[in-house]
Design a protein around this motif. Structure first.
Motif, PDB file in Angstrom:
ATOM      1  N   LEU A  98       0.809  -1.227   0.000  1.00 52.47           N
ATOM      2  CA  LEU A  98       0.000   0.000   0.000  1.00 52.47           C
ATOM      3  C   LEU A  98       0.841   1.276   0.000  1.00 52.47           C
ATOM      4  N   PHE A  99       2.170   1.151   0.015  1.00 48.55           N
ATOM      5  CA  PHE A  99       3.066   2.301  -0.030  1.00 48.55           C
ATOM      6  C   PHE A  99       2.708   3.305   1.074  1.00 48.55           C
ATOM      7  N   TRP A 124       1.565   9.087  -4.206  1.00 47.47           N
ATOM      8  CA  TRP A 124       1.103   7.792  -3.708  1.00 47.47           C
ATOM      9  C   TRP A 124       0.070   7.185  -4.657  1.00 47.47           C
ATOM     10  N   LEU A 128       1.009   3.948  -6.862  1.00 49.10           N
ATOM     11  CA  LEU A 128       0.261   2.706  -6.620  1.00 49.10           C
ATOM     12  C   LEU A 128      -0.421   2.242  -7.906  1.00 49.10           C
TER      13      LEU A 128
END
Length: 328
Positions: A98-99, A124, A128
């Motif tokens: 999920l970073f 993000w 992703l």
């Protein structure tokens, strides 16, 4: 200029593959280079992991951004500042899938003379988007390497192509990966701070990935390629009995060559963060330095001269000089 050089390098690679395919070097670009790239990938990956494994990490050096475990009445942030192996595992899973560190990204700026921080999650979101799309596309390609095609690959293929817009069906991940890569490239062009620190090894993998994605999209939606022949070659490569069918288009060899370059380049580039994130001591260690004493395992016996021995040796001289001693 570094971006221009990187773009030119990818264009030259594509041109070399195209001219080689047009010249009939199908065995070189369809068999020899893919195998060489795979061997470089395996060897380079092992070399990087072994090299990282040999790096000494005598002390706990995790990066944290939450309250560590201390007094019972102070709430601990168990994921951002884990003190147990279980907490580290959860933290690693959140980071890898999920970073999470990118999700907390903030941007600072002056507003009415005050320094204010604001959440910024574009990196993000698009990061992703790119990584998930790349993973799905990678798994989807197993339908070219296996016969019969595994059920989970068929399911993923059907799920990815659930939106039937024209023919052939449009894959969602084809749109998302191009969108994600375009954002990652444009942020290096238009954000001054990011552009200042960007090097050729930042631009080159982005252009290379875009080259792979664009040639793949061209083959699927705009240029009719011999899918049966491509699968015959892919299955032959996977079973170590490669044969190059006649009639494969030059665009396919350009795509395969760019993929081979990406595979060979992977272990020696920043793309290796895929494996590095699991081996980083700033991520995979529990922050329990105040709970447990960690002793450097590489410590060796050192001959010391204690104060007690020093005073025994020089006591009389210290007395004559008026220096106080502990023992008379």
């Amino acid at each position: 200029m570094t971006a221009l050089y990187s773009l030119l390098a990818v264009l030259v690679l594509a041109l070399v593959a195209y001219l080689g395919a047009e010249a009939g070097l199908h065995t070189l670009f369809g068999v020899v280079i893919p195998y060489a790239a795979f061997l470089l990938f395996v060897g380079g990956f092992i070399w990087r992991v072994v090299r990282w494994g040999k790096s000494p990490v005598p002390f706990r050096i995790p990066t944290t951004c939450g309250q560590e475990k201390s007094l019972p009445w102070i709430k601990q942030n168990k994921f951002d500042n884990p003190s147990t192996t279980g907490g580290v595992i959860v933290r690693m899973l959140l980071e890898a899938f999920l970073f999470r560190s990118l999700f907390r990204n903030t941007k600072a700026r002056l507003q009415d003379g005050n320094l204010v921080y604001r959440w910024t999650r574009w990196l993000w979101l698009f990061g992703l988007m790119f990584h998930v799309s790349f993973l799905v596309i990678f798994v989807r390609h197993f339908r070219l390497l296996t016969q019969p095609v595994p059920g989970f690959v068929q399911f993923l293929d059907a799920l990815d192509g659930m939106f039937q817009i024209g023919a052939p069906q449009l894959y969602i991940t084809d749109v998302l990966i191009l969108t994600g890569l375009t954002f990652l490239l444009l942020r290096r062009f238009f954000i001054p701070q990011v552009r200042y620190i960007s090097l050729a090894n930042d631009y080159f993998p982005l252009f290379l990935l875009l080259g792979v994605a664009v040639t793949g999209v061209l083959m699927r939606y705009f240029s009719r390629v011999d899918v049966v022949g491509i699968k015959e070659l892919a299955v032959g490569l996977a079973s170590l009995h490669p044969t190059v069918p006649q009639g494969l288009q030059s665009l396919f060899f350009v795509h395969l060559f760019l993929v081979s370059v990406l595979v060979a380049y992977f272990p020696f580039s920043k793309l290796m963060h895929m494996g590095g994130v699991f081996l980083s001591p700033t991520r995979n260690l529990a922050n329990n330095s105040r709970m447990k004493r960690h002793i450097n395992p590489w410590n060796y016996p050192v001959k010391v001269h204690s104060y007690e021995a020093y005073e025994d040796e020089f006591r009389e001289l210290m007395k004559q000089a008026g220096i106080p001693v502990e023992k008379e």
